[in-house]
Each structure stands twice: as structure tokens, then as C-alpha cells.
Design an enzyme around this catalytic site. Structure first.
Site: not given
Ligand SMILES: CC(C)(C)c1nc(N2CCN(c3ncccn3)CC2)c2cc(C(N)=O)c(N)nc2n1
Length: 327
Positions: A34, A38, A115
Site C-alpha cells: 500500500d 500511496d 444474487k
Molecule cells: C439482467 C437480468 C434482468 C437478468 C438481471 N437482473 C438483476 N436484477 C434485476 C432486478 N433487480 C431489481 N432491483 C430492485 C427492484 C426490482 N428489481 C435487481 C437486479 C440481476 C441481479 C443480480 C444480482 N443481484 O446479483 C444478478 N447477478 N443478475 C441479475 N440479472
């Protein structure tokens, strides 16, 4: 030092610092201590103070802007940020798989991704330079939080290729940062955040980028807004391309040849979840072939080629010592 030498040295320092920053924040494998990073950053800042025209927007010294905004501008997404349909049990996953195979045939494979439980954001790059970052908002209109997203060290300010594209990801606060932030808040008699997702959202809604910069936020990119334009044929190929450009993606993702392998992956992460250094609230399963994604299309709000398996909501109290996997 004369102007010409300063310009050459500044470019050299920018490249060095971008490389070291990439190794530290994206690969989690620093190659220099680091103190050396820096010291180089101070040398570049001094050069930029001497010759202000050398202070380019993508300079590593420009992570934390000085200006405090009085509001966030609204931004219309070039393509909508869709929602995700939910699956709550194995039968829901099998029903999803049956619908997919009815539409595109039995030769279909999936990608399973953790997710991340954070805040969905979109990042626009123009000729390889970070140009704009926004929240998902209602999926069509979000808020311009570029100045706050710039403070996330794992977001590259300049890509390895001068491409113009938009990418999507989940900004989040690691559990350790969340615990430390809440400890500091409670010591100040302030209300702590309920969970890392709220803490990340609250941090990215700060009008002063210095506050966002102090929150140790991170990000995993999970998609390209218009993958068809990049020439990749699959979602997994798109993620590999994002890594090549210098983005941080989540390495726990796994291909699945069929729904049985998806169900195995989902089951395996149920008990590993508490040991992750960040919160996840499920697993996202996506059809890997972009051609099959196109054939499946989207409903009015979510793709037919993806689904989110949601873990049962449970109050998991993980003591810090249990957290072992690094981000
Ligand atoms: C591109 C797609 C639609 C297939 C898609 N949509 C995502 N999301 C949509 C709904 N989202 C959402 N957020 C707030 C309110 C409603 N929907 C939050 C993101 C994904 C979220 C994640 C994750 N969180 O790790 C992920 N690995 N892949 C995603 N892939």
C-alpha cells in the site's frame, strides 16, 4: 521537471496506478505494498498540481470529487433494467426449465450466479472512459450517481479497450464494512442501518461523494445492457469479456448443463451463504445462449430467460469470525 517530462511521467504513473488498483480492488491480489501505491499517487497529485492540464477525468487522483451536489439528476436508461421473476422452491425451478425447453428445445444450458443483496446500478462507458453511473430506479428512469460510483475503487475509470457500452451490476457493502459502519454510528448515538443493502443504498444516495467514498462500497458486474452489440454468443462469454475489460465479476458463478445441476448449485449455497463476506438473497439462473435468450424474449417487465431463486428469509446472525471467503 520540464512540461514534456512531467507529461510522460504522469502518463506512466496513471498506467501504473490503474494496474496496481486493478490488482488490489478487482483481483484482490495486490502486487505492491500500500505504501508504494500511496507514494506514487502523491507523486501524480503533485505533478497534476504543478501542471493542472495533466489532471484528466480518468486520473486515479479523481476518484473522490470535491463538489457536493444539491440533488441527483434523472437519467433515462438506454435499454430498460428489467425485473426478475422469482422461484421459491424446486418445483418453481422445474416449471421455469420446462417453459424454457418448450420454447427453445432441450439443448439448453444455464449460468447460475449468486444474487448479491445490494443496489442494482448501470455504468456507461464512452470510448473506454467511465462516463455515467445511475441507479436502476423504476427500471426506466434512475438517478445519476456518477460522482458516488466513481468512489468505488473496483469500478475502472478507464477500460482496457476504448469501447462504448453500458454494463449492469450490483453495488454492495461487504459485511465487515457494514459492521464497522454501524459500530461507528452507534458510538455517535446515530441510528444504525438495518442491513448491508440499506447501508449501500443510503451511501450511494449521499450528495457528498466524500461520504460515499468513506463507506467501502464494492460492486460485482453481472451483465451487458446490449450484449448483441459486443459480438459475444453467450451470457458466460459476456461475463468473461467484462473481466477482460477490467470489471469485477463474481467468481462463484457456475454453468449448469440442466436444471438438476441448477438445483444442486442452489442447494450447495444454502449453507455456505453465512460464510460469504457479503449478503446474498438468492441465486439468479440465466439461459446461457444469447440466441435462445432472444427467442425467449421478455414479458412486460422481466426476461423469460432468467429467474431468481430466493432463499427463505431468515435472520442470520453471522459473527465476523465465521466470515472466511474473501470478496
Ligand atoms: C439482467 C437480468 C434482468 C437478468 C438481471 N437482473 C438483476 N436484477 C434485476 C432486478 N433487480 C431489481 N432491483 C430492485 C427492484 C426490482 N428489481 C435487481 C437486479 C440481476 C441481479 C443480480 C444480482 N443481484 O446479483 C444478478 N447477478 N443478475 C441479475 N440479472
Amino acid at each position: 521537471m520540464d512540461r514534456q517530462t512531467a507529461e510522460t511521467r504522469a502518463a506512466e504513473l496513471q498506467n501504473l496506478l490503474n494496474q496496481y488498483g486493478y490488482e488490489y480492488y478487482v483481483l484482490d491480489k495486490p502486487s505492491v505494498p500500500d505504501a508504494e501505491y500511496d507514494q506514487l499517487l502523491r507523486e501524480l497529485a503533485d505533478l497534476e498540481n504543478q501542471y493542472p492540464e495533466l489532471r484528466t477525468p480518468d486520473s486515479p487522483t479523481q476518484r473522490v470529487g470535491g463538489e457536493i451536489l444539491d440533488m441527483f439528476r434523472k437519467v433515462e436508461h438506454t435499454s430498460p433494467m428489467l425485473s426478475l421473476g422469482n422461484a421459491f422452491d424446486e418445483q418453481d425451478l422445474r416449471d421455469f426449465d420446462r417453459r424454457v425447453r418448450q420454447a427453445v428445445g432441450d439443448d439448453v444450458s444455464y449460468v447460475c450466479e449468486l444474487k448479491i443483496d445490494g443496489l442494482a446500478v448501470t455504468l456507461r462507458y464512452e470510448a473506454g472512459l467511465f462516463a455515467l453511473g445511475a441507479t436502476r430506479g423504476d427500471g426506466t428512469i434512475g438517478e445519476d450517481i456518477t460522482s458516488n460510483l466513481r468512489t468505488i475503487r473496483s469500478i475502472p475509470l478507464r477500460l482496457s479497450e476504448p469501447v462504448t457500452m453500458e454494463v449492469r451490476g450490483e453495488a454492495f457493502m461487504p459485511k465487515r464494512s457494514f459492521e464497522e459502519l454501524n459500530k461507528a454510528k452507534m458510538e455517535r448515538g446515530e441510528e444504525p442501518f438495518a442491513n448491508p443493502r440499506n447501508a449501500a443504498a443510503g451511501s450511494l444516495r449521499q450528495l457528498d461523494p466524500k461520504i460515499a467514498a468513506s463507506r467501502n462500497l464494492d460492486i460485482f458486474l453481472y451483465g451487458i445492457a446490449d450484449p448483441g452489440e459486443t459480438g459475444v454468443a453467450s451470457h458466460s462469454g459476456g461475463l468473461d469479456y467484462l473481466e477482460k475489460l477490467g470489471f469485477k465479476t463474481n467468481k462463484e458463478r457456475q454453468k449448469a448443463a440442466n436444471i438438476e445441476e441448477v438445483i444442486q448449485f442452489v442447494g450447495s449455497w444454502g449453507e455456505k451463504r453465512p460464510h460469504l463476506p457479503y449478503d446474498i438473497d438468492g441465486i439468479v439462473i440465466k439461459v446461457d445462449s444469447l440466441e435462445q435468450q432472444r427467442q425467449l424474449g421478455t414479458t412486460v417487465k422481466s426476461p423469460r430467460w432468467a429467474i431468481a431463486y430466493k432463499f427463505p428469509a431468515e435472520e442470520v446472525v453471522t459473527t465476523l469470525k465465521d466470515i472466511e471467503l474473501s470478496v
